[in-house]
Design a protein around this motif. Structure first.
Motif, PDB file in Angstrom:
ATOM      1  N   ASP A  36      10.569   1.577  -3.611  1.00 26.52           N
ATOM      2  CA  ASP A  36       9.748   0.975  -4.582  1.00 26.52           C
ATOM      3  C   ASP A  36       8.732   1.721  -5.045  1.00 26.52           C
ATOM      4  O   ASP A  36       8.665   3.166  -4.719  1.00 26.52           O
ATOM      5  CB  ASP A  36       8.988   0.083  -3.399  1.00 26.52           C
ATOM      6  CG  ASP A  36       7.822  -0.666  -4.286  1.00 26.52           C
ATOM      7  OD1 ASP A  36       8.254  -1.363  -5.261  1.00 26.52           O
ATOM      8  OD2 ASP A  36       6.803  -0.985  -3.678  1.00 26.52           O
ATOM      9  N   ASP A  70       5.135   0.895  -6.899  1.00 20.93           N
ATOM     10  CA  ASP A  70       3.696   0.457  -6.761  1.00 20.93           C
ATOM     11  C   ASP A  70       3.429   0.376  -4.944  1.00 20.93           C
ATOM     12  O   ASP A  70       3.961  -0.244  -4.511  1.00 20.93           O
ATOM     13  CB  ASP A  70       3.311  -0.653  -7.589  1.00 20.93           C
ATOM     14  CG  ASP A  70       1.825  -0.485  -7.618  1.00 20.93           C
ATOM     15  OD1 ASP A  70       1.138   0.312  -7.145  1.00 20.93           O
ATOM     16  OD2 ASP A  70       1.364  -1.269  -8.760  1.00 20.93           O
ATOM     17  N   GLY A  71       2.196   1.064  -4.620  1.00 21.81           N
ATOM     18  CA  GLY A  71       2.132   0.941  -3.201  1.00 21.81           C
ATOM     19  C   GLY A  71       2.933   1.950  -2.279  1.00 21.81           C
ATOM     20  O   GLY A  71       2.509   2.165  -1.157  1.00 21.81           O
ATOM     21  N   ASP A  82       6.769  -1.175   0.518  1.00 23.21           N
ATOM     22  CA  ASP A  82       5.370  -1.242   1.127  1.00 23.21           C
ATOM     23  C   ASP A  82       5.205  -2.879   1.317  1.00 23.21           C
ATOM     24  O   ASP A  82       4.114  -3.358   1.980  1.00 23.21           O
ATOM     25  CB  ASP A  82       4.112  -0.794   0.256  1.00 23.21           C
ATOM     26  CG  ASP A  82       3.973  -1.530  -0.835  1.00 23.21           C
ATOM     27  OD1 ASP A  82       4.793  -1.623  -1.591  1.00 23.21           O
ATOM     28  OD2 ASP A  82       2.697  -2.123  -1.286  1.00 23.21           O
ATOM     29  N   GLN A  83       6.189  -3.667   0.919  1.00 25.07           N
ATOM     30  CA  GLN A  83       6.198  -5.167   1.003  1.00 25.07           C
ATOM     31  C   GLN A  83       7.408  -5.672   1.651  1.00 25.07           C
ATOM     32  O   GLN A  83       8.552  -5.399   1.410  1.00 25.07           O
ATOM     33  CB  GLN A  83       6.006  -5.835  -0.470  1.00 25.07           C
ATOM     34  CG  GLN A  83       4.685  -5.442  -0.827  1.00 25.07           C
ATOM     35  CD  GLN A  83       3.533  -5.873  -0.199  1.00 25.07           C
ATOM     36  OE1 GLN A  83       3.465  -7.060   0.356  1.00 25.07           O
ATOM     37  NE2 GLN A  83       2.397  -4.867  -0.117  1.00 25.07           N
ATOM     38  N   ASP A 109      10.730  -5.679  -0.856  1.00 25.84           N
ATOM     39  CA  ASP A 109      11.287  -4.488  -0.489  1.00 25.84           C
ATOM     40  C   ASP A 109      12.298  -4.444   0.667  1.00 25.84           C
ATOM     41  O   ASP A 109      13.374  -4.038   0.681  1.00 25.84           O
ATOM     42  CB  ASP A 109      10.254  -3.243  -0.315  1.00 25.84           C
ATOM     43  CG  ASP A 109       9.432  -3.102  -1.727  1.00 25.84           C
ATOM     44  OD1 ASP A 109       9.872  -3.450  -2.588  1.00 25.84           O
ATOM     45  OD2 ASP A 109       8.150  -2.785  -1.227  1.00 25.84           O
TER      46      ASP A 109
END
Ligand code: MG
Length: 265
Positions: free
Chosen positions: A16, A18-19, A213-214, A218
């Motif tokens: 991923d 962002d994050g 991060d999710q 993800d």
């Protein structure tokens, strides 16, 4: 000193953005070092993002400015994947309505579609920060007339500054409510982006890791594609999903070590 997690020496990584690599416009220094190191070590990696508002070239520029080595062909956006999906379902040169950013319009044009706002075969929707009642009504009319409905991703909210902004899923929900038609969505947690990244890397799913991060996007997309998954806690705190857990959880990417390396950093 943090604990180290061993990855196989032939690991490939689908990550991923962002994050994981940055938060908004701020690079995450541990991620920059990790990807630089993987690049030097020849670890194949590709990025997958639900963000449909930038092209692969724009994401590559952003990562390169942060000193993360990547070329645009290793970046899979939800715009590219939804455009491919629409092309699989309706003929090129068909008229389609696009509610979304210029990058989504460009991805649809690259598949040979004609962009129009009536008499369309499909309505294709991503995050549109200029979304209006008029666009909602045009989409409603097209769907009631039988057009197919596609969405880039169903994210309800996105980190924005110190708070949040509505995601593409909010716009999809408005159009679904107005038309009674549910969209076909290709972004994470669906596995479509991960499948395209696997195709690009040519890597074996058994040794490819999905990094994010999710959990609800993800990790679920990685699992749906049959990959082992790594959750990194550098983004906004993940929302828990009952019954879903990553195989590996790390505080930063510096905790990941290839099995043949004695010391990584
Ligand atoms: Mg993320």
């Amino acid at each position: 000193m943090t604990s180290q997690v061993m990855l196989p020496s032939n690991a490939a990584i689908i990550s991923d953005l962002d994050g994981v690599t940055y938060r908004g416009d701020a690079p995450i220094p541990t991620a920059v070092r990790a990807f630089q190191h993987w690049h030097e070590q020849g670890v194949p990696y590709a990025f997958v993002t639900n963000n449909s508002t930038k092209t692969a070239e724009e994401f590559a520029d952003k990562l390169n400015r942060m000193a993360i080595p990547v070329t645009p062909d290793r970046i899979v956006t939800s715009s590219l994947v939804v455009a491919r999906r629409v092309r699989a379902e309706i003929p090129a040169a068909s008229r389609v309505m696009v509610i979304g950013a210029p990058s989504l319009v460009g991805a649809m044009e690259a598949q040979g579609f004609q962009i129009a706002d009536k008499d369309v075969r499909a309505v294709v929707v991503g995050l549109d920060r200029a979304f209006t009642f008029e666009k909602l009504q045009q989409a409603q009319s097209a769907l009631l007339a039988g057009a197919s409905f596609f969405g880039t991703n169903a994210d309800r909210m996105l980190p924005h500054g110190l708070g949040y902004e509505p995601g593409a899923g909010s716009i999809l929900a408005a159009i679904e409510t107005a038309s009674g038609v549910a969209p076909i969505v290709t972004g994470k947690p669906q596995p479509d982006l991960v499948h395209m990244a696997l195709e690009i890397l040519g890597s074996d799913p058994a040794t490819t890791f999905m990094l994010g991060d999710q959990i609800e996007t993800d990790i679920m997309a990685g699992q749906a594609a049959g990959l082992r998954t790594i959750l990194v806690r550098t983004g906004v705190p993940p929302r828990e999903v009952p019954g879903v857990a990553a195989d590996i959880v790390v505080e930063s990417l510096l905790e990941l070590t290839l099995s043949w390396e004695r010391t990584l950093f």
